[in-house]
Design an enzyme around this catalytic site. Structure first.
Site, PDB file in Angstrom:
ATOM      1  N   ARG A 159     -17.544 -20.815 -28.653  1.00 36.35           N
ATOM      2  CA  ARG A 159     -17.468 -20.099 -29.931  1.00 36.35           C
ATOM      3  C   ARG A 159     -16.199 -20.408 -30.742  1.00 36.35           C
ATOM      4  O   ARG A 159     -16.290 -20.636 -31.954  1.00 36.35           O
ATOM      5  CB  ARG A 159     -17.592 -18.593 -29.715  1.00 36.35           C
ATOM      6  CG  ARG A 159     -18.962 -18.169 -29.181  1.00 36.35           C
ATOM      7  CD  ARG A 159     -19.119 -16.655 -29.147  1.00 36.35           C
ATOM      8  NE  ARG A 159     -19.242 -16.119 -30.494  1.00 36.35           N
ATOM      9  CZ  ARG A 159     -18.284 -15.472 -31.140  1.00 36.35           C
ATOM     10  NH1 ARG A 159     -17.105 -15.262 -30.566  1.00 36.35           N
ATOM     11  NH2 ARG A 159     -18.483 -15.020 -32.362  1.00 36.35           N
ATOM     12  N   GLY A 204     -28.671  -8.575 -35.251  1.00 33.02           N
ATOM     13  CA  GLY A 204     -27.531  -9.046 -36.022  1.00 33.02           C
ATOM     14  C   GLY A 204     -26.384  -8.074 -36.148  1.00 33.02           C
ATOM     15  O   GLY A 204     -25.343  -8.416 -36.713  1.00 33.02           O
ATOM     16  N   CYS A 246     -11.048 -33.561 -23.287  1.00 32.85           N
ATOM     17  CA  CYS A 246     -10.438 -34.616 -24.097  1.00 32.85           C
ATOM     18  C   CYS A 246     -10.940 -34.545 -25.542  1.00 32.85           C
ATOM     19  O   CYS A 246     -11.629 -35.440 -26.032  1.00 32.85           O
ATOM     20  CB  CYS A 246     -10.749 -35.979 -23.474  1.00 32.85           C
ATOM     21  SG  CYS A 246      -9.746 -37.315 -24.145  1.00 32.85           S
ATOM     22  N   TYR A 300     -17.243 -22.037 -34.159  1.00 34.15           N
ATOM     23  CA  TYR A 300     -17.221 -21.137 -35.305  1.00 34.15           C
ATOM     24  C   TYR A 300     -15.817 -20.755 -35.765  1.00 34.15           C
ATOM     25  O   TYR A 300     -15.674 -20.019 -36.744  1.00 34.15           O
ATOM     26  CB  TYR A 300     -17.933 -19.819 -34.974  1.00 34.15           C
ATOM     27  CG  TYR A 300     -19.349 -19.916 -34.502  1.00 34.15           C
ATOM     28  CD1 TYR A 300     -20.312 -20.613 -35.232  1.00 34.15           C
ATOM     29  CD2 TYR A 300     -19.754 -19.277 -33.340  1.00 34.15           C
ATOM     30  CE1 TYR A 300     -21.622 -20.681 -34.797  1.00 34.15           C
ATOM     31  CE2 TYR A 300     -21.061 -19.326 -32.900  1.00 34.15           C
ATOM     32  CZ  TYR A 300     -21.995 -20.030 -33.636  1.00 34.15           C
ATOM     33  OH  TYR A 300     -23.287 -20.077 -33.204  1.00 34.15           O
ATOM     34  N   GLU A 335     -34.127  -6.338 -32.610  1.00 35.50           N
ATOM     35  CA  GLU A 335     -33.797  -7.449 -31.718  1.00 35.50           C
ATOM     36  C   GLU A 335     -32.282  -7.561 -31.522  1.00 35.50           C
ATOM     37  O   GLU A 335     -31.668  -8.585 -31.845  1.00 35.50           O
ATOM     38  CB  GLU A 335     -34.358  -8.752 -32.297  1.00 35.50           C
ATOM     39  CG  GLU A 335     -35.871  -8.738 -32.477  1.00 35.50           C
ATOM     40  CD  GLU A 335     -36.375  -9.909 -33.306  1.00 35.50           C
ATOM     41  OE1 GLU A 335     -35.531 -10.679 -33.831  1.00 35.50           O
ATOM     42  OE2 GLU A 335     -37.597 -10.052 -33.454  1.00 35.50           O
ATOM     43  N   PRO A 336     -31.636  -6.529 -30.984  1.00 29.94           N
ATOM     44  CA  PRO A 336     -30.187  -6.596 -30.780  1.00 29.94           C
ATOM     45  C   PRO A 336     -29.838  -7.584 -29.680  1.00 29.94           C
ATOM     46  O   PRO A 336     -30.560  -7.724 -28.691  1.00 29.94           O
ATOM     47  CB  PRO A 336     -29.819  -5.165 -30.365  1.00 29.94           C
ATOM     48  CG  PRO A 336     -31.060  -4.659 -29.681  1.00 29.94           C
ATOM     49  CD  PRO A 336     -32.207  -5.271 -30.456  1.00 29.94           C
ATOM     50  N   GLY A 337     -28.747  -8.288 -29.847  1.00 30.43           N
ATOM     51  CA  GLY A 337     -28.263  -9.200 -28.821  1.00 30.43           C
ATOM     52  C   GLY A 337     -26.801  -8.943 -28.554  1.00 30.43           C
ATOM     53  O   GLY A 337     -26.419  -8.254 -27.611  1.00 30.43           O
ATOM     54  N   TYR A 349     -23.242 -15.174 -26.224  1.00 30.25           N
ATOM     55  CA  TYR A 349     -23.080 -16.571 -26.652  1.00 30.25           C
ATOM     56  C   TYR A 349     -21.896 -17.225 -25.955  1.00 30.25           C
ATOM     57  O   TYR A 349     -21.185 -18.030 -26.536  1.00 30.25           O
ATOM     58  CB  TYR A 349     -22.952 -16.653 -28.180  1.00 30.25           C
ATOM     59  CG  TYR A 349     -24.085 -15.975 -28.881  1.00 30.25           C
ATOM     60  CD1 TYR A 349     -25.347 -16.578 -28.915  1.00 30.25           C
ATOM     61  CD2 TYR A 349     -23.938 -14.721 -29.458  1.00 30.25           C
ATOM     62  CE1 TYR A 349     -26.417 -15.940 -29.520  1.00 30.25           C
ATOM     63  CE2 TYR A 349     -25.007 -14.072 -30.063  1.00 30.25           C
ATOM     64  CZ  TYR A 349     -26.239 -14.689 -30.087  1.00 30.25           C
ATOM     65  OH  TYR A 349     -27.306 -14.050 -30.679  1.00 30.25           O
TER      66      TYR A 349
END
Length: 416
Positions: free
Chosen positions: A312, A239, A344, A316, A273-275, A373
């Site tokens: 994204r 995170g 569209c 978001y 758990e780095p992403g 992402y």
């Protein structure tokens, strides 16, 4: 830190001009910097030197096989949330003993496959899941290593869609009753309780939520020890955020300094758990302007990329810095415009009323910080073939996923 920069008036990825990739591969296209990816892996790993730990990359952030192989080459494992991600991790050469399996909806066949190859552990999200793991493990004559994912009800201060540690979120088991769940799991014949898992959200830009959650988990580990349940692993999830715009996220070194004194005496191996923090700034989305137009007082820059390629901003409201591939274009002032795609949908946009370079038809545009992402969330909406992915290494590049064709769109379909 990343290796995208202007050189001789052109935006480059490492030693390769983006205009060359656009001319030879076409647009839109994702471009990844191997040098950036390697550097980020090493910085994260070095931050926790001296602490027993395993780093498991969150595959959902970027599941390209070449990206995964690069990360595996740096001694990093995988955090997976599906059978497909398990398949990719193994295909990329990641050691099963460095794979942790999270997610609220694991199915029996996925659990069986993970048990057969011997993953490090399952991060369990419900008592119902414990029962299924017990049944599958018993049928295979195996013992399943598990950690329980604890929901500590800590506000990560991030976007509601990527906040995972609050009472109203679907993830984990509430801290209030988790002792009973540990005792239940401890009594199962084909389950071994080995750890605790806590992940409170993504794109965190403040260390305090990590610290708050870890203090809660620390006490849980001590309480469990008093009841005879000794944990080997403390999985704090991932995170850690990156800079998209004006954020000032903590570095891995700052995170390590904050958590080291909290866990020093627990005797647990830490799992991270780095992403996004590894891959986010290692990739960009390169697109070309098709048209510019004005409706009333609003100016629009229409590009060949779209929300199906990079979701994204639409999903978001996320910010991606927008740079021209031609440095001179960025010196000609700015224009207030919406950057939009061909889909569209009014929601098909990359920026709204943003001050950007005065792009014209044919210009190349780079959306920065798109390595996480980006492609993994892409789709074929509007029957658009998914884009190519390119990996740059020094002054050379390779296409690491070819652009889909129209034939690919219907390859799995049958006319009836």
């Amino acid at each position: 830190m990343h290796y995208f920069s202007y050189q001789h008036g052109e935006l480059h990825c490492e030693g390769v001009p983006l205009s060359r990739i656009a001319d030879e591969v076409g647009t839109p296209v994702y471009v990844y910097s191997r040098q950036t990816l390697v550097r980020h892996c090493r910085v994260f790993r070095e931050a926790f030197a001296g602490i027993p730990h395993t780093i498991c990359f969150a595959v959902k952030a970027n599941s390209n096989l070449s990206v995964l192989r690069t990360i595996a080459g740096e001694g990093i494992g995988a955090d997976i949330v599906s059978g497909g991600e398990l398949f990719r991790a193994l295909k990329a050469g990641i050691d099963p003993a460095m794979i942790v399996y999270a997610g609220v909806g694991k199915q029996s066949h996925e659990i069986a496959r993970a048990l057969e190859i011997g993953i490090k552990m399952f991060n369990v999200e419900s008592r119902g899941e414990m029962d299924v793991i017990q049944q599958v493990a018993k049928s295979l004559g195996k013992v399943a290593p598990i950690a329980i994912r604890v929901n500590p009800n800590v506000d990560a201060g991030t976007h509601p869609y990527i906040s995972t540690g609050l009472r109203q979120n679907k993830f984990g088991i509430g801290i209030e009753g988790v002792m009973d769940d540990y005792q239940y799991a401890h009594g199962l014949s084909h389950v071994e309780v080995v750890g605790v898992h806590c992940h409170i959200g993504s794109q965190l830009t403040d260390i305090q939520p990590f610290v708050d959650a870890l203090q809660i988990i620390r006490q849980l580990v001590l309480d469990l020890r008093e009841q005879g349940i000794v944990l080997r692993y403390l999985d704090m999830g991932g995170g850690l955020g990156i800079r998209y715009n004006a954020e000032t996220p903590p570095s891995p070194e700052e995170l390590a300094r904050a958590i080291r004194p909290i866990v020093a005496d627990l005797g647990c191996e830490l799992i991270f758990e780095p992403g996004r923090v590894l891959v986010g700034n290692a990739g960009i989305f390169l697109t070309r302007v098709i048209y510019t137009k004005s409706n009333y007082e609003r100016k629009f820059i229409v590009v060949d990329g779209a929300m199906n390629d990079l979701a994204r901003p639409s999903l978001y409201g996320s910010y991606h810095d927008i740079l021209p591939a031609d440095e001179a274009a960025g010196r000609q002032g700015t224009a207030l415009a919406d950057v939009v795609g061909p889909i569209c949908e009014t929601g098909d946009f990359f920026a709204r009323e943003r001050s950007v370079a005065p792009f014209a038809a044919g210009d190349l545009m780079a959306l920065m910080s798109a390595g996480a992402y980006g492609f993994t969330m892409s789709s074929n909406y509007n029957s658009r073939p998914r884009v190519a992915e390119v990996m740059v290494d020094g002054d050379t590049y390779r296409v690491v996923r070819r652009r889909e064709t129209f034939d690919d769109l219907v390859r799995l379909e049958e006319e009836v």
